[in-house]
Scaffold this motif. Sequence first.
Motif, PDB file in Angstrom:
ATOM      1  N   PRO A  63       0.883  -1.065   0.162  1.00  0.00           N
ATOM      2  CA  PRO A  63       0.059   0.121  -0.001  1.00  0.00           C
ATOM      3  C   PRO A  63       0.965   1.333  -0.028  1.00  0.00           C
ATOM      4  O   PRO A  63       1.931   1.137   0.567  1.00  0.00           O
ATOM      5  N   ASN A  64       0.610   2.263  -0.838  1.00  0.00           N
ATOM      6  CA  ASN A  64       0.993   3.603  -0.952  1.00  0.00           C
ATOM      7  C   ASN A  64       2.295   3.487  -1.655  1.00  0.00           C
ATOM      8  O   ASN A  64       3.003   4.631  -1.978  1.00  0.00           O
ATOM      9  N   ASP A  65       2.865   2.526  -2.462  1.00  0.00           N
ATOM     10  CA  ASP A  65       3.849   2.324  -3.298  1.00  0.00           C
ATOM     11  C   ASP A  65       3.504   3.060  -4.563  1.00  0.00           C
ATOM     12  O   ASP A  65       2.228   3.030  -4.930  1.00  0.00           O
ATOM     13  N   LYS A 121      -3.534  -1.337  -3.649  1.00  0.00           N
ATOM     14  CA  LYS A 121      -3.476  -0.034  -2.945  1.00  0.00           C
ATOM     15  C   LYS A 121      -2.402   0.862  -3.036  1.00  0.00           C
ATOM     16  O   LYS A 121      -1.985   1.662  -2.077  1.00  0.00           O
ATOM     17  N   ALA A 122      -1.956   0.741  -4.414  1.00  0.00           N
ATOM     18  CA  ALA A 122      -0.653   1.373  -4.658  1.00  0.00           C
ATOM     19  C   ALA A 122      -1.085   2.597  -5.477  1.00  0.00           C
ATOM     20  O   ALA A 122      -2.369   2.656  -5.625  1.00  0.00           O
ATOM     21  N   LYS A 123      -0.322   3.491  -5.847  1.00  0.00           N
ATOM     22  CA  LYS A 123      -0.489   4.725  -6.678  1.00  0.00           C
ATOM     23  C   LYS A 123       0.054   4.431  -8.161  1.00  0.00           C
ATOM     24  O   LYS A 123       1.158   3.936  -8.038  1.00  0.00           O
ATOM     25  N   GLU A 140      -6.304  13.763  -1.597  1.00  0.00           N
ATOM     26  CA  GLU A 140      -6.275  12.351  -1.067  1.00  0.00           C
ATOM     27  C   GLU A 140      -6.872  11.396  -2.038  1.00  0.00           C
ATOM     28  O   GLU A 140      -6.462  10.187  -2.172  1.00  0.00           O
ATOM     29  N   LEU A 160      -5.166   9.021  -7.379  1.00  0.00           N
ATOM     30  CA  LEU A 160      -4.518   7.679  -7.219  1.00  0.00           C
ATOM     31  C   LEU A 160      -3.629   7.283  -8.238  1.00  0.00           C
ATOM     32  O   LEU A 160      -2.930   6.136  -8.486  1.00  0.00           O
TER      33      LEU A 160
END
Length: 305
Positions: A34-36, A111-113, A271, A274
């Motif tokens: 997540p958040n990578d 849940k990555a970007k 926020e 994505l």
Amino acid sequence: MNEIWQGRYDGDSPLYHRLFQKVIIAEDYQAIAPNDFVLHGFAVDEGVRRNKGRIGAKDAPDIIRKNMSNFPVVTPNFRLLDFGNIYCEDGNLEQSQANLAGKVSLALSSKAKSIVLGGGHEVTFAHYSGIRKAFPNQKIGVINIDAHFDNREPENHLSSSGTGFYQIAEEGEIHSLHIGIQRNSNTLKLFDDAHRLGMKYILSEGLFFENLPKIYEAINTLSEEVDILYLTICMDVFNAGIAPGVSAVAYNGIFADTPFLLFFKHILKNEKLLAMDVAEVNPKYDIANRTARLAASLVNEWFMI
């Protein structure tokens, strides 16, 4: 790929880190956390060819990577996974778009970007399709920083670099904001279709400091209407002096000046954002990597938020 990610080495301490030291050349999508930030190159300009533009954008992803390599890493726990390029060597653009969509979906489902380096602006429909595949029940808002609407009706049912938003609208209600639209780059038909399809827009002549409140308001209004934001940037929105290497040069295009950076960072801080891509860098016509460097810098701004 490692020979592309090269830069100045000052040391191994996090205080010295640059992107080339942190990028992970990846193949296994199970490695995404997540958040990578997950990077794909869309080394394709078949859509530009179909749209009768100047081909050459397919060579851009690796050159943009080289120009990203030396930027400093300024945020803790930063991770960038590079999954290489998608190609189109047989003229089957639709299959290349589907390939990218599948890979983007895998990244976003973890849940990555998502970041994509184009390639032609046919990347828009591919990237959007990947987002929609990952989030089929969510409302997706698209911010398009571009001189063009890219809402042409496909000829003979074939997509191109100019049909992305028509294709998106064909699949359901469209939620889009187009920033930097040029009056001299779009026919009355394209303006009419933008109004008919519900595509909101801000003309390039409206991108000045005193108008920032209205620009923020338009961005915020779109954000409030949707669940997810996707940002796509066509480099031909910029003035030829800072972006000469594009498929369609804009001699009266916008500049990456203070008003631009203020509303651009306002988007990046959202926020709900994505996914992001840059399109239409054409190294064949670039001068001293100006356009590639600008594209790389725009992507890096997201890393710094």
